[in-house]
Design an enzyme around this catalytic site. Structure first.
Site, PDB file in Angstrom:
ATOM      1  N   ASP A 264      -1.640   6.192  -5.118  1.00 14.02           N
ATOM      2  CA  ASP A 264      -2.402   4.889  -4.317  1.00 14.02           C
ATOM      3  C   ASP A 264      -2.639   3.567  -5.243  1.00 14.02           C
ATOM      4  OD1 ASP A 264      -3.379   3.671  -2.741  1.00 14.02           O
ATOM      5  OD2 ASP A 264      -4.556   5.011  -0.530  1.00 14.02           O
TER       6      ASP A 264
ATOM      7  N   ASP B 219       0.708  -1.022  -0.081  1.00 13.69           N
ATOM      8  CA  ASP B 219      -0.047   0.152  -0.475  1.00 13.69           C
ATOM      9  C   ASP B 219       0.851   1.030  -0.335  1.00 13.69           C
ATOM     10  OD1 ASP B 219      -2.032   1.751   0.553  1.00 13.69           O
ATOM     11  OD2 ASP B 219      -2.841   1.228   2.484  1.00 13.69           O
TER      12      ASP B 219
END
Length: 388
Positions: free
Chosen positions: A278, A103
């Site tokens: 992201d 992430d």
């Protein structure tokens, strides 16, 4: 669920190692509301950690985020869970294998602890079984605004990803994990953001850089609808054409850059917005005002909160041409990636979604990243894109 590929390097060149990624299929409609809530709360949590670590309020923090909370080269194979791309790492001596989500919107690594009563079916970390484990005597506590949480203790141990080992790496072993975080194909999380939003100190990839295990502080994502790869210690030039278009990082927390324009049909509809790149979301999110402005430029679109907060529908057969201009380049978002799901013969739900005022920037998730090769460079504080 697609099988995971081994965590050992599968493709190596002179600059790095690449790990194949696979994407797990899921019911998009069921997952939309949970994903939206978790993404917003993830940024609120990172803003709070940033304030604790730096003593400053993050420039992009919204109103709710200003309230304190408890809060050489190689490639790793990844698979997509309901929300994030995941792959295998090992922790400890002897090594135990975990599936973790990679992430770029967070910076901590955590896995379930062997004492976690709710973690059945997941790999767990038992510090007493690893000869290289050391208890740091510090708590770990992430509480998201969507009421999910992971709490436990911080340790150091050897963590290996794609055959690359970070020794004495700080991470968290979570003894209490909310069911919302356990309802995934992965066991835990590996954050790949900047240290300023980490509770546990230096993130794993940064440790690999500091210890000289990778030759550069660059990693790259290649994502498709079904699979992809994460390249550690450089980029895989075989996956893109032309040079990378590099863009300076605005804030060293998540990977924030400036989006110059968002375009529909070749016409600019939004100008100059801050955005994080992201890998931890499949959507493209933005503030409510600019997202409404975006959809108003597409005839037949309308708000559709019945499918999730901030969602819009549009006529499936309209096939609007949407692009994002960053730096000197413009990148088209394909019609298949603009469409989040089809809800009737005529209507589709779009992947561009509005948030509330808790975050004031855009988030370019994999609905954008699938259209480009994306490189993240700690050495020069920049994010690069190239045509696939």
């Amino acid at each position: 669920m697609s099988p995971l590929v081994s965590a050992v390097p599968l493709h190596v060149n002179g600059t790095g190692v690449s790990i194949p990624l696979k994407k797990r299929s899921s019911n998009r409609l069921d997952n939309t509301m949970a994903q939206h809530a978790h993404l917003v709360s993830k940024y609120e949590n990172s803003f709070n950690i940033y304030r604790i670590n730096t003593g400053k309020i993050h420039p992009l923090a919204g109103r709710r985020s200003m309230i304190s909370s408890r809060a050489n080269t190689s490639t790793e194979a990844l698979t997509a869970s309901k929300i994030l791309w995941y792959g295998e790492i090992t922790i400890g001596t002897p090594p135990v294998t975990f599936k973790v989500e990679f992430d770029t919107g967070s910076s901590d690594t955590w896995v379930p602890d062997s004492s976690c009563a709710a973690c059945s079916g997941h790999s767990t970390y038992d510090p007493s079984s690893s000869s290289t484990s050391r208890d740091l005597g510090q708590d770990f506590d992430i509480n998201y605004q969507d009421d999910t949480y992971a709490t436990g203790q911080q340790y150091t141990d050897d963590i290996t990803v794609a055959g690359l080992t970070a020794t004495n790496q700080a991470f968290a072993s979570a003894s209490d994990v909310d069911s919302g975080l356990l309802d995934r194909a992965s066991d835990g999380m590996m954050g790949m953001g900047w240290p300023s939003i980490s509770q546990t100190g230096t993130p794993v990839f940064n440790t690999l850089v500091e210890q000289g295990v990778v030759s550069s502080g660059v990693f790259g994502f290649y994502l498709t609808d079904t699979d992809g790869s994460l390249f550690l210690g450089g980029t895989d030039a075989s996956l893109y054409k032309g040079p990378l278009n590099w863009n300076p990082v605005l804030y060293q927390s998540s990977w924030y850059i400036t989006v110059d324009d968002v375009n529909v049909g070749g016409q600019t509809v939004i100008s100059s917005v801050d955005a994080s790149v992201d890998s931890g979301t499949t959507l493209i999110l933005g503030d409510a005002q600019s997202v409404a402005q975006f959809w108003s430029s597409i005839p037949g679109s309308q708000a559709a909160i019945q499918y999730g907060p901030g969602m819009y529908t549009y006529p499936c057969d309209s096939n609007p041409i949407v692009s994002v201009s960053i730096g000197s380049q413009t990148y088209t978002i394909s019609s298949q990636h603009l469409k989040w799901l089809q809800v009737s013969d005529a209507d589709c739900v779009g992947s561009v979604v509005a948030t509330d005022d808790s975050i004031r920037h855009w988030v370019l998730g994999d609905a954008f990243m699938k259209n480009v090769y994306t490189a993240f460079d700690f050495d020069h504080s920049r994010v690069g894109f190239a045509q696939l």
